[in-house]
Write an enzyme that holds these catalytic residues in place. Structure first.
Site, mmCIF file in Angstrom:
data_model
loop_
_atom_site.group_PDB
_atom_site.id
_atom_site.type_symbol
_atom_site.label_atom_id
_atom_site.label_comp_id
_atom_site.label_asym_id
_atom_site.label_seq_id
_atom_site.Cartn_x
_atom_site.Cartn_y
_atom_site.Cartn_z
ATOM 1 N N PRO A 1 0.819 -1.218 0.000
ATOM 2 C CA PRO A 1 0.000 0.000 0.000
ATOM 3 C C PRO A 1 0.855 1.271 0.000
ATOM 4 O O PRO A 1 0.468 2.271 -0.606
ATOM 5 C CB PRO A 1 -0.821 -0.132 1.287
ATOM 6 N N TYR A 2 1.993 1.225 0.671
ATOM 7 C CA TYR A 2 2.899 2.379 0.639
ATOM 8 C C TYR A 2 3.282 2.716 -0.796
ATOM 9 O O TYR A 2 3.213 3.872 -1.223
ATOM 10 C CB TYR A 2 4.156 2.076 1.457
ATOM 11 N N GLY A 3 3.681 1.699 -1.557
ATOM 12 C CA GLY A 3 4.054 1.922 -2.947
ATOM 13 C C GLY A 3 2.909 2.483 -3.771
ATOM 14 O O GLY A 3 3.121 3.314 -4.671
#
Length: 320
Positions: free
Chosen positions: A144-146
């Site tokens: 999700p960070y990416g």
């Protein structure tokens, strides 16, 4: 500059000031890690006459005032960390990586900027199909960070198309050096080697990373801002190494590391490696720092006890 008190932000500020630039720094001093460490990062910057610091959240700040007379905006603020971005915390990543970027872009869209420089991440590639990985490879984040970092890149491109905003999104590959975030691999490795505490090694140690020294990164950021280039470019160390090799390098510089093997974790790409041809051509990027030299600088910095002067003074210069 947003995220000025962070690892990269504090190094970039020092580099800009040394080049004769004036820096207006913004940071919310969030608790992603100990805010006292971030305050210490500002110690050498606060006394400089060309530096001012504003403690502010981008979603709440008076950005029109802070951006007055800005020629370049360096957007480094955000919520870091691949492994923590799952589940309930995704809302925080959305707020700090995506919504905050949109608010900042709105604030600058009609501003006569020379360049908007966004610190993106190699995490946008996920498990890339080719190495070294060029910017033409379709991004497929595995965390999700990416996803949030890639979405903010798209926003930069959208504001360029709609409003002519000259932006550069720099995909940073595993930046290391003095003052690195304490949760990152080299910071934990150096601490483990110096203390004798075990280092948690996730996976089999054969995963590779393109470690990039922070001085090379901040030099490239200013060079990109001064160039005519707009778009997306990789910034990597040009020499990926496995985690096992990284551990060996730390042991050569400091001493033995005790390992605590653990299973791999969701969201961690197996390999990363940057094709830096575009950055070299567009703004002369060339990583110059040898891994052992960079680790030696980290070890020397970690061995020096520090207490921030800002901790002793409740009112930083120009704080909001």
């Amino acid at each position: 500059m947003t995220g000025v008190a962070g690892f990269i932000g504090s190094h970039l500020s020092a580099h800009l000031l040394a080049a004769g630039d004036t820096v207006v720094g913004i940071d919310a001093l969030t608790d992603t890690y100990d805010p006292a460490l971030k305050l210490r990062n500002l110690d050498e910057l606060i006394p400089h006459p060309a530096f001012t610091f504003h403690r502010a959240d981008l979603l709440e700040a008076d950005l029109s005032r802070l951006l007055d007379r800005a020629e370049v905006v360096y957007h480094l603020a955000g919520q870091p960390g691949v492994r923590r971005s799952w589940g309930r915390d995704f809302a925080l990543y959305t707020r700090r990586n995506l919504l905050a970027s949109q608010v900042l872009l709105e604030a600058v869209r009609n501003h006569p900027l020379r360049k908007f420089v966004y610190a993106s991440s190699s995490s946008v590639y996920g498990d890339a199909p080719a190495f070294p990985t060029a910017e033409t490879v379709c991004p497929r984040p595995v965390s999700p960070y990416g996803v949030t970092k890639l979405a903010a890149e798209h926003l930069c491109e959208l504001y360029g198309t709609a409003y002519g905003l000259p932006s550069v999104s720099l995909r940073l590959f595993t930046v290391y050096g003095p003052r690195q975030r304490p949760d990152m691999a080299f910071a934990r490795l150096v601490a483990a080697a110096q203390s004798g505490d075990p280092f948690p090694l996730y996976g089999d140690g054969e995963q590779t990373r393109d470690f990039t020294y922070v001085r090379d990164v901040v030099t490239a950021m200013r060079d990109a801002a001064c160039s005519r280039f707009t778009g997306v470019a990789n910034l990597g160390g040009d020499r990926p190494v496995s985690m096992k090799q990284a551990i060996t390098a730390v042991e050569r510089v400091i001493g033995p590391v005790s390992l605590d093997p653990r299973p791999g974790r969701p969201g961690d790409a197996r390999h990363t490696g940057a094709d830096i041809t575009l950055a070299a051509r567009a703004f002369g990027y060339r990583p110059r720092t040898d891994l052992l030299d960079g680790l030696a600088a980290m070890a020397a910095h970690a061995a020096i006890p520090r207490r921030s002067s800002i901790e002793r003074s409740p009112s930083p210069n120009g704080s909001a």
